[in-house]
Write a protein that holds these residues in place. Structure first.
Motif, PDB file in Angstrom:
ATOM      1  N   LYS A 149       3.275 -67.225 -12.457  1.00  0.00           N
ATOM      2  CA  LYS A 149       1.917 -66.865 -12.925  1.00  0.00           C
ATOM      3  C   LYS A 149       0.756 -68.030 -13.595  1.00  0.00           C
ATOM      4  O   LYS A 149      -0.324 -67.847 -13.415  1.00  0.00           O
ATOM      5  CB  LYS A 149       1.950 -65.781 -13.605  1.00  0.00           C
ATOM      6  N   ARG A 150       1.747 -69.039 -14.343  1.00  0.00           N
ATOM      7  CA  ARG A 150       0.966 -70.169 -14.931  1.00  0.00           C
ATOM      8  C   ARG A 150       1.952 -71.387 -14.933  1.00  0.00           C
ATOM      9  O   ARG A 150       3.225 -71.258 -15.124  1.00  0.00           O
ATOM     10  CB  ARG A 150       0.819 -69.479 -16.348  1.00  0.00           C
TER      11      ARG A 150
ATOM     12  N   VAL B 245      -2.527 -71.078  -9.001  1.00  0.00           N
ATOM     13  CA  VAL B 245      -2.207 -70.267 -10.038  1.00  0.00           C
ATOM     14  C   VAL B 245      -2.792 -70.748 -11.223  1.00  0.00           C
ATOM     15  O   VAL B 245      -3.252 -71.952 -11.061  1.00  0.00           O
ATOM     16  CB  VAL B 245      -0.605 -70.130 -10.120  1.00  0.00           C
ATOM     17  N   SER B 246      -2.899 -69.926 -12.127  1.00  0.00           N
ATOM     18  CA  SER B 246      -3.380 -70.432 -13.540  1.00  0.00           C
ATOM     19  C   SER B 246      -2.749 -71.523 -14.012  1.00  0.00           C
ATOM     20  O   SER B 246      -1.584 -71.802 -14.012  1.00  0.00           O
ATOM     21  CB  SER B 246      -3.178 -69.415 -14.373  1.00  0.00           C
ATOM     22  N   TRP B 247      -3.344 -72.844 -14.554  1.00  0.00           N
ATOM     23  CA  TRP B 247      -2.669 -74.194 -15.055  1.00  0.00           C
ATOM     24  C   TRP B 247      -3.318 -74.428 -16.245  1.00  0.00           C
ATOM     25  O   TRP B 247      -4.689 -74.229 -16.444  1.00  0.00           O
ATOM     26  CB  TRP B 247      -2.582 -74.904 -13.982  1.00  0.00           C
TER      27      TRP B 247
END
Length: 122
Positions: free
Chosen positions: A6-7, A39-41
């Motif tokens: 997710k991250r 994805v979120s980063w």
């Protein structure tokens, strides 16, 4: 990328630059892969980290000063450092994990000094 990711919090280097050496360019390439991941980063670029007991870099200078042995400085020692203590890095990385920041790049940095100044202060 596995579906359950997710991250990403990627630890890079403040020296990441297109005109740098192989290490620097490899960090930039990895940053580009993170940005393209979908994805979120968050990317956290680290300076010279000390306090982890390594046998190189800033820790080597500190250990040499403690032992009273010569500290080797390349040239005039005017290379710029921004040393930061390992515990401060850990706090920043933990914050990056839980932060709502998304698609951001942060550069951690301590006080600006030359290699010679760091050696003299140690």
């Amino acid at each position: 990328m596995p579906a359950n990711v997710k991250r990403i919090v990627y630890v890079s280097s403040r020296t990441a630059a297109p005109r740098g050496g192989a290490y620097s360019r490899s960090k930039l390439a990895a940053e580009a892969a993170v940005r393209a991941s979908g994805v979120s980063w968050v990317i956290v670029r680290l300076p010279e980290v000390y306090g982890a007991g390594k046998a190189e870099g800033a820790d080597d200078i500190i250990q040499r000063a403690i032992r009273g042995v010569p500290i080797f400085v390349v040239g005039r020692g005017d290379q710029e450092l921004r040393p930061v203590y390992v515990d401060d890095v850990l706090h920043a990385l933990v914050a990056a994990l839980s932060s709502t920041a998304d698609r951001e790049t942060y550069t951690l940095a301590g006080e600006r000094m030359t290699m010679r100044e760091f050696a003299e202060r140690t």
